[in-house]
Design a protein around this motif. Structure first.
Motif, short mmCIF file in Angstrom:
data_model
loop_
_atom_site.label_atom_id
_atom_site.label_comp_id
_atom_site.label_asym_id
_atom_site.label_seq_id
_atom_site.Cartn_x
_atom_site.Cartn_y
_atom_site.Cartn_z
N SER A 340 0.99 -1.06 0.16
CA SER A 340 0.00 -0.04 -0.05
C SER A 340 0.72 1.27 -0.07
O SER A 340 0.48 2.29 -0.64
N GLN A 341 2.00 1.06 0.53
CA GLN A 341 2.91 2.28 0.63
C GLN A 341 3.85 2.45 -0.83
O GLN A 341 4.55 3.39 -0.87
N ARG A 342 3.68 1.36 -1.51
CA ARG A 342 4.50 1.22 -2.79
C ARG A 342 5.90 1.23 -2.58
O ARG A 342 6.57 2.18 -3.26
N HIS A 343 6.38 0.47 -1.45
CA HIS A 343 8.01 0.51 -1.61
C HIS A 343 8.08 -0.99 -1.43
O HIS A 343 7.40 -1.88 -0.92
N GLY A 344 9.22 -1.54 -1.82
CA GLY A 344 9.67 -2.87 -1.84
C GLY A 344 10.30 -3.34 -0.30
O GLY A 344 10.59 -2.44 0.58
N CYS A 345 9.93 -4.52 -0.19
CA CYS A 345 10.72 -4.95 1.19
C CYS A 345 11.24 -6.59 1.23
O CYS A 345 10.69 -7.02 0.04
N THR A 346 11.89 -6.79 2.07
CA THR A 346 12.36 -8.36 2.16
C THR A 346 12.10 -8.77 3.54
O THR A 346 12.40 -8.05 4.53
N ILE A 347 11.48 -9.98 3.65
CA ILE A 347 11.37 -10.37 5.10
C ILE A 347 11.80 -11.90 5.05
O ILE A 347 11.77 -12.64 4.17
N VAL A 348 12.74 -12.03 6.18
CA VAL A 348 13.24 -13.39 6.27
C VAL A 348 12.52 -14.25 7.49
O VAL A 348 12.74 -13.38 8.38
N VAL A 349 11.97 -15.24 7.36
CA VAL A 349 11.20 -15.98 8.27
C VAL A 349 12.21 -17.07 8.68
O VAL A 349 12.19 -17.93 7.93
N ASP A 350 12.80 -17.11 9.80
CA ASP A 350 13.62 -17.86 10.42
C ASP A 350 12.89 -19.10 11.03
O ASP A 350 12.44 -18.63 12.29
N LEU A 351 12.81 -20.33 10.58
CA LEU A 351 11.91 -21.28 11.24
C LEU A 351 12.91 -22.14 12.22
O LEU A 351 12.38 -23.49 12.94
N ASN A 352 14.24 -21.87 12.13
CA ASN A 352 14.91 -22.55 13.38
C ASN A 352 14.72 -22.43 14.78
O ASN A 352 14.05 -21.34 15.05
N GLU A 353 14.94 -23.33 15.60
CA GLU A 353 14.63 -23.27 16.82
C GLU A 353 15.36 -22.02 17.69
O GLU A 353 14.82 -21.29 18.22
N HIS A 354 16.66 -21.79 17.13
CA HIS A 354 17.28 -20.53 17.43
C HIS A 354 17.39 -19.76 16.34
O HIS A 354 18.26 -20.34 15.51
N PRO A 355 17.23 -18.49 16.01
CA PRO A 355 17.28 -17.79 15.23
C PRO A 355 18.88 -17.60 14.66
O PRO A 355 19.64 -17.28 15.81
N GLY A 356 19.21 -17.64 13.48
CA GLY A 356 20.65 -17.55 13.29
C GLY A 356 21.16 -16.09 13.08
O GLY A 356 20.38 -15.21 13.18
N PHE A 357 22.59 -16.19 12.90
CA PHE A 357 22.86 -14.97 12.80
C PHE A 357 22.94 -14.32 11.45
O PHE A 357 22.92 -14.85 10.49
N MET A 358 22.66 -12.93 11.46
CA MET A 358 22.50 -12.37 9.92
C MET A 358 22.98 -11.20 10.26
O MET A 358 23.11 -10.45 11.10
N MET A 359 23.81 -10.61 8.86
CA MET A 359 24.60 -9.52 9.13
C MET A 359 23.66 -8.19 8.67
O MET A 359 22.98 -8.22 7.64
N GLY A 360 23.46 -7.21 9.65
CA GLY A 360 22.50 -6.41 9.63
C GLY A 360 22.52 -5.51 10.80
O GLY A 360 23.38 -5.61 11.77
N HIS A 361 21.44 -4.85 11.24
CA HIS A 361 21.28 -3.99 12.31
C HIS A 361 20.40 -5.14 13.36
O HIS A 361 19.17 -5.38 13.27
N SER A 362 21.10 -5.31 14.34
CA SER A 362 20.50 -6.34 15.27
C SER A 362 19.93 -5.39 16.58
O SER A 362 20.19 -4.20 16.59
N LEU A 363 19.11 -5.92 17.18
CA LEU A 363 18.32 -5.34 18.34
C LEU A 363 18.75 -5.98 19.46
O LEU A 363 18.80 -7.49 19.62
N VAL A 364 19.09 -5.17 20.60
CA VAL A 364 19.42 -5.71 22.01
C VAL A 364 18.27 -6.48 22.47
O VAL A 364 18.45 -7.65 23.11
#
Length: 478
Positions: A340-364
């Motif tokens: 609706s906002q007409r912008h692209g985006c990407t969503i990674v849905v991590d189904l592992n028991e413990h989310p893996g490391f990804m290179m990006g902005h992490s959150l405390v």
């Protein structure tokens, strides 16, 4: 028996045109028919793409174990009479839209197509199937010598007529037969306006059509003198006027073939409204959406990503069903917001028991997306270049993540870096679903280095390549 090749030809050509037309209107569609021509004929089925698979028990109950369908036919068989068609309503089968009828030339017929989950309304599609009933009755009555073969082509191009037929039927129910609203000119004007840019911008705003008799019930913010009311045929002028109601609760109001003025009211007793939203828009009957429109044609879609593949993947995972449902709602909310906002985006849905490391902005402290405020923040973070990283715990762990990987078959230069990066990433990471929303392309869902498709495909039937007795079809599926 000599008639069977002709009947098969009629059905095949009618069904092909119907399928092609519905595919243009509602995305990839299948069609099928159940029919019996003469009073003593067995009932046949033609389902070349397995649309009706899974409904065998219901058909056995309706057509084999019972002959009520046969007894209801009060019309005498007469090939020369076809115009009097007694309707048979939608059978209300899961995942299907159906409509049938009885006539003097075809004792019974019931047509089916897919009920897509993102349809604004099934009314136009029902009217489409109704027309297939009429065309088949007409063709059988004409016999082979007079058969023109135009039914398929006619049904392929039936979109505007189907929308019009539905609107007229509803209008007659609400207003009666004595109404001055002419629907075809309205639909034609809407499509013309939708294709008319103004200073490089596509139309935004609402144009509401009402009965002239209802104008006295309306309060106008601005009303034009009768002799100066813009004519609907002057598309460019109407397009310019539409700018006056952009991004507001106001709307242009038209009656018959002229623009009466500008009003902030929702609608009187009855209205047809075109809600222009740039490159696309919605057609509404009173408050209810009938269909959408874009590129000069009508479509049934709500223009929201269906994400059926995501739902299927989550349900097939080891997640708790309730959590899977909540996660699907979260993903759907983010995707629809991006669209609706007409912008692209990407969503990674991590189904592992413990989310893996990804290179990006992490959150405390990962954001719990079941919290509405956190979900709204995630929608905003999706605008930042890179991917959102959401875990099976329904929390956002990272944003602006980079997706890396090596070349995989199936890449497409025409789809852009976001698409291809996601494809490569999923090939090298197990239990990861990636949803890519493009500003100008359909949503893509990837897992295991491939683009996920819905579970059903348009596979040719091995049993029903030609019309066969329904009893044989049911027995073969046991």
């Amino acid at each position: 028996m000599a008639e069977y090749p002709f009947i098969r030809r009629c059905i095949t050509e009618t069904m092909e045109g119907l399928r092609e037309g519905l595919t243009l209107f509602s995305a990839s569609s299948r069609t099928a028919v159940i029919y019996s021509i003469k009073p003593d004929d067995p009932i046949f089925i033609f389902d070349p793409q397995n649309l009706l698979i899974g409904h065998e028990p219901k058909f056995k109950e309706l057509y084999i174990d019972s002959d009520d369908w046969h007894k209801k036919n009060s019309l005498r068989y007469d090939k020369k009479k076809f115009s009097n068609v007694i309707p048979e309503k939608n059978l209300e089968l899961a995942g299907l839209i159906s409509y049938g009828g009885r006539s003097s030339s075809v004792g019974y017929q019931m047509w089916f197509t897919d009920h897509h989950p993102d349809m604004c309304c099934i009314g136009p599609t029902e009217r489409w199937l109704e027309q297939a009933v009429y065309r088949f009755s007409h063709d059988i009555a004409n016999e082979e010598e007079l058969y023109t073969g135009i039914s398929g082509g006619f049904l392929k191009e039936y979109a505007t007529h189907a929308v019009r037929d539905y609107l007229v039927d509803e209008m007659n129910v609400l207003l009666g037969w004595d109404t001055q609203i002419r629907v075809y000119p309205i639909l034609e004007a809407i499509l013309k306006i939708s294709r008319t840019p103004e200073e490089g911008e596509w139309p935004i705003g609402k144009l509401m059509f009402v009965e002239k008799q209802s104008l006295d019930k309306m309060n106008f913010t601005a009303e034009f003198p009768e002799e100066e009311q813009p004519v609907l045929d002057n598309v460019k002028h109407i397009r310019k006027l539409l700018q006056t109601v952009e991004n507001s609760d106001l709307k242009l109001v038209a009656a018959e073939n002229t623009i009466i003025g500008i009003s902030g009211e929702d609608h009187p007793d009855f209205s047809i409204t075109a809600d222009f939203r740039g490159k696309y828009g919605f057609l509404k009957l009173n408050k209810n959406r009938v269909c959408s429109f874009s590129d000069g044609s009508f479509q049934s879609t709500t223009r929201k990503a269906k994400l059926v593949q995501v739902e299927e993947a989550l349900m097939d995972s080891d997640m708790d069903p309730e959590d899977a449902t909540d996660l699907f709602k979260i993903i759907t909310g983010i995707v629809h917001n991006a669209a609706s906002q007409r912008h692209g985006c990407t969503i990674v849905v991590d189904l592992n028991e413990h989310p893996g490391f990804m290179m990006g902005h992490s959150l405390v402290n990962p954001l719990d997306l079941r919290n509405p405020e956190s979900l709204e923040l995630a929608k905003s973070l999706s605008k930042v270049d890179g991917a959102l990283h959401i875990g099976a715990d329904l929390k956002l762990h990272d944003f602006a993540c980079l997706l890396e990987g090596s070349y995989v078959p199936g890449e497409s230069r025409g789809r852009g870096a976001r698409f291809n990066s996601a494809l490569r990433f999923t090939a090298e990471h197990e239990s990861m679903i990636v949803i890519v929303v493009s500003s100008d392309n359909p949503v893509s869902v990837m897992m295991g280095g491939t683009v996920l498709e819905t579970k059903w495909k348009h596979e040719a039937s091995l049993i029903c390549k030609i019309p066969v007795p329904l009893e044989h079809w049911v027995a073969a599926s046991d």
